[in-house]
Design a protein around this motif. Structure first.
Motif, PDB file in Angstrom:
ATOM      1  N   UNK A  51      35.822  36.735  46.053  1.00  0.00           N
ATOM      2  CA  UNK A  51      36.860  37.651  46.536  1.00  0.00           C
ATOM      3  C   UNK A  51      38.244  37.022  46.435  1.00  0.00           C
ATOM      4  N   UNK A  52      38.305  35.707  46.459  1.00  0.00           N
ATOM      5  CA  UNK A  52      39.569  34.999  46.262  1.00  0.00           C
ATOM      6  C   UNK A  52      39.961  34.980  44.788  1.00  0.00           C
ATOM      7  N   UNK A  53      38.958  34.904  43.911  1.00  0.00           N
ATOM      8  CA  UNK A  53      39.230  34.811  42.483  1.00  0.00           C
ATOM      9  C   UNK A  53      39.518  36.162  41.845  1.00  0.00           C
ATOM     10  N   UNK A  54      38.944  37.240  42.396  1.00  0.00           N
ATOM     11  CA  UNK A  54      39.108  38.555  41.777  1.00  0.00           C
ATOM     12  C   UNK A  54      40.565  38.971  41.585  1.00  0.00           C
ATOM     13  N   UNK A  55      41.429  38.860  42.604  1.00  0.00           N
ATOM     14  CA  UNK A  55      42.828  39.244  42.349  1.00  0.00           C
ATOM     15  C   UNK A  55      43.507  38.370  41.313  1.00  0.00           C
ATOM     16  N   UNK A  56      43.066  37.119  41.193  1.00  0.00           N
ATOM     17  CA  UNK A  56      43.644  36.246  40.172  1.00  0.00           C
ATOM     18  C   UNK A  56      43.240  36.705  38.777  1.00  0.00           C
ATOM     19  N   UNK A  57      41.974  37.085  38.633  1.00  0.00           N
ATOM     20  CA  UNK A  57      41.467  37.468  37.317  1.00  0.00           C
ATOM     21  C   UNK A  57      41.954  38.843  36.906  1.00  0.00           C
ATOM     22  N   UNK A  58      41.865  39.810  37.828  1.00  0.00           N
ATOM     23  CA  UNK A  58      42.110  41.212  37.470  1.00  0.00           C
ATOM     24  C   UNK A  58      43.556  41.664  37.659  1.00  0.00           C
ATOM     25  N   UNK A  59      44.367  40.863  38.342  1.00  0.00           N
ATOM     26  CA  UNK A  59      45.713  41.339  38.633  1.00  0.00           C
ATOM     27  C   UNK A  59      46.804  40.360  38.237  1.00  0.00           C
ATOM     28  N   UNK A  60      46.663  39.112  38.597  1.00  0.00           N
ATOM     29  CA  UNK A  60      47.758  38.168  38.381  1.00  0.00           C
ATOM     30  C   UNK A  60      48.055  37.988  36.903  1.00  0.00           C
ATOM     31  N   UNK A  61      47.049  38.146  36.037  1.00  0.00           N
ATOM     32  CA  UNK A  61      47.289  37.985  34.612  1.00  0.00           C
ATOM     33  C   UNK A  61      47.969  39.202  33.993  1.00  0.00           C
ATOM     34  N   UNK A  62      48.165  40.264  34.780  1.00  0.00           N
ATOM     35  CA  UNK A  62      48.883  41.444  34.296  1.00  0.00           C
ATOM     36  C   UNK A  62      50.380  41.276  34.521  1.00  0.00           C
ATOM     37  N   UNK A  63      51.217  41.589  33.535  1.00  0.00           N
ATOM     38  CA  UNK A  63      52.681  41.465  33.716  1.00  0.00           C
ATOM     39  C   UNK A  63      53.212  42.349  34.835  1.00  0.00           C
ATOM     40  N   UNK A  64      52.632  43.554  35.000  1.00  0.00           N
ATOM     41  CA  UNK A  64      53.129  44.449  36.050  1.00  0.00           C
ATOM     42  C   UNK A  64      52.920  43.843  37.435  1.00  0.00           C
ATOM     43  N   UNK A  65      51.867  43.048  37.582  1.00  0.00           N
ATOM     44  CA  UNK A  65      51.618  42.449  38.889  1.00  0.00           C
ATOM     45  C   UNK A  65      52.650  41.365  39.197  1.00  0.00           C
ATOM     46  N   UNK A  66      52.981  40.567  38.207  1.00  0.00           N
ATOM     47  CA  UNK A  66      54.002  39.540  38.419  1.00  0.00           C
ATOM     48  C   UNK A  66      55.347  40.166  38.760  1.00  0.00           C
ATOM     49  N   UNK A  67      55.674  41.273  38.080  1.00  0.00           N
ATOM     50  CA  UNK A  67      56.942  41.952  38.364  1.00  0.00           C
ATOM     51  C   UNK A  67      56.946  42.573  39.757  1.00  0.00           C
ATOM     52  N   UNK A  68      55.842  43.200  40.151  1.00  0.00           N
ATOM     53  CA  UNK A  68      55.786  43.831  41.475  1.00  0.00           C
ATOM     54  C   UNK A  68      55.784  42.797  42.585  1.00  0.00           C
ATOM     55  N   UNK A  69      55.111  41.667  42.378  1.00  0.00           N
ATOM     56  CA  UNK A  69      55.110  40.600  43.388  1.00  0.00           C
ATOM     57  C   UNK A  69      56.519  40.060  43.594  1.00  0.00           C
ATOM     58  N   UNK A  70      57.257  39.935  42.504  1.00  0.00           N
ATOM     59  CA  UNK A  70      58.641  39.470  42.616  1.00  0.00           C
ATOM     60  C   UNK A  70      59.466  40.433  43.451  1.00  0.00           C
ATOM     61  N   UNK A  71      59.253  41.738  43.253  1.00  0.00           N
ATOM     62  CA  UNK A  71      59.977  42.732  44.049  1.00  0.00           C
ATOM     63  C   UNK A  71      59.545  42.731  45.510  1.00  0.00           C
ATOM     64  N   UNK A  72      58.261  42.466  45.753  1.00  0.00           N
ATOM     65  CA  UNK A  72      57.763  42.431  47.132  1.00  0.00           C
ATOM     66  C   UNK A  72      58.298  41.215  47.878  1.00  0.00           C
ATOM     67  N   UNK A  73      58.184  40.042  47.265  1.00  0.00           N
ATOM     68  CA  UNK A  73      58.583  38.809  47.935  1.00  0.00           C
ATOM     69  C   UNK A  73      60.093  38.735  48.144  1.00  0.00           C
ATOM     70  N   UNK A  74      60.869  39.383  47.282  1.00  0.00           N
ATOM     71  CA  UNK A  74      62.332  39.409  47.446  1.00  0.00           C
ATOM     72  C   UNK A  74      62.799  40.609  48.244  1.00  0.00           C
TER      73      UNK A  74
END
Length: 328
Positions: free
Chosen positions: A299-322
């Motif tokens: 369950x810890x690895x799933x978001x890394x495999x299925x989401x973090x490698x997607x460009x949209x996820x990196x962009x959305x995380x940047x918007x969330x954290x900022x």
């Protein structure tokens, strides 16, 4: 009157000293145990944090409301339950073997524990089916797979998972407080009859594992054929640069699918193999703890495999954290 002994950094007493049917209480102390609890707590917090990022990203940004992302959202919700409830309860059980919250709370925890894990496997299977259709029939994918159809499949998957858990716990005498096989007061343990262990192995491991492996093998073969076709066309046009890009894409696809399958199998195979010999394993033995946490670690690895490698996820995380998501 409680009895206390100190041996191998374990303090042994009774969960309820005034009750003659009280379970023996084991409190694990020592530097090694404290380090283990801190490490497991860190994994739990990271699991909650990563899956929350996935959930917020997909729910907040309308551009991400696609069938595939809805499946990833369902997976993240299941994994969030693992990090938010299942892992902390397991950590408390490793720190103090007693259960103080009563039979009904024990039933709720057992249901959430099994539901989150089976729903996670169900979401992984749906994602494999979705990717197979997208690769095998890309022209009609948008017609066959829509947001509404995907939502129905997700709701059905969660409902069937819950129904299976209720049936499984009931026929193993874990569902109703009057049927719970309590050896002593202060324990919350799921008892499984051996025939049901075989059924559970087929339903929750062999079937989804076979589907995922078969579909991903088809996906890899289709992607490889497409890459070879594109490369041959580009080679005929003497465009070696584009051909090199095509070969790189094929390699990345193979690596991604390899990671998905290997992590899934590595996390689940040891647990189910050991569960077949559960009579010789204690629920608090080191080997069983390691195998159980391997499943949780998925369950810890799933978001890394299925989401973090997607460009949209990196962009959305940047918007969330900022905190840019609060801006119009």
């Amino acid at each position: 009157m409680s009895i206390t002994a100190y041996q191998h950094n374990v303090t042994v007493q009774f969960c309820f000293p005034d009750n003659n049917l009280s379970c023996v209480k084991e409190v694990r102390t020592g530097t090694g145990n404290i380090f283990l609890f801190i490490l497991l707590s860190f994994v739990s917090v990271c699991t909650v944090f990563l899956n929350l990022l996935v959930i917020i990203s997909i729910c907040h940004f309308k551009q991400l409301h696609t069938p595939t992302n809805l499946l990833i959202l369902s997976l993240a919700v299941a994994d969030l339950l693992v990090g938010l409830i299942v892992m902390p309860v397991n950590i408390m059980g490793q720190r103090d073997t007693c259960w103080y919250f009563g039979n009904m709370a024990c039933i709720v925890v057992l249901v959430i524990n099994n539901l989150s894990m089976i729903a996670s496997l169900c979401s992984l299977t749906f994602i494999a089916v979705d990717r197979y259709i997208a690769v095998n029939d890309p022209l009609s994918y948008s017609i066959k797979i829509t947001v509404s159809k995907t939502s129905v499949f997700i709701i059905s998957g969660w409902f069937l998972s819950l129904l299976y858990i209720i049936i499984f716990l009931y026929f193993n005498e874990n569902m109703l407080p009057s049927l719970i096989m309590i050896r002593c007061h202060g324990e919350c343990v799921m008892y499984i009859k051996y025939p049901w262990m075989t059924v559970d192995l087929i339903v929750t491991f062999v079937t989804p594992c076979s589907i995922i492996l078969i579909l991903y093998s088809f996906i890899f073969n289709v992607a490889r054929r497409q890459a070879i076709a594109v490369r041959s066309v580009m080679n005929s046009m003497a465009n070696r640069k584009v051909a090199k890009v095509s070969f790189t894409s094929e390699t990345k696809a193979a690596k991604t699918l390899g990671i998905v399958v290997c992590v899934y199998l590595a996390c689940w195979i040891p647990y189910y193999i050991s569960s077949l010999s559960f009579e010789s394993l204690s629920s608090f033995s080191l080997l069983w703890i390691v195998f159980t946490w391997l499943v949780y670690f998925n369950s810890f690895m799933n978001p890394l495999i299925y989401a973090i490698f997607y460009p949209w996820f990196r962009a959305s995380v940047k918007n969330i954290l900022t905190c840019r998501i609060f801006q119009s």
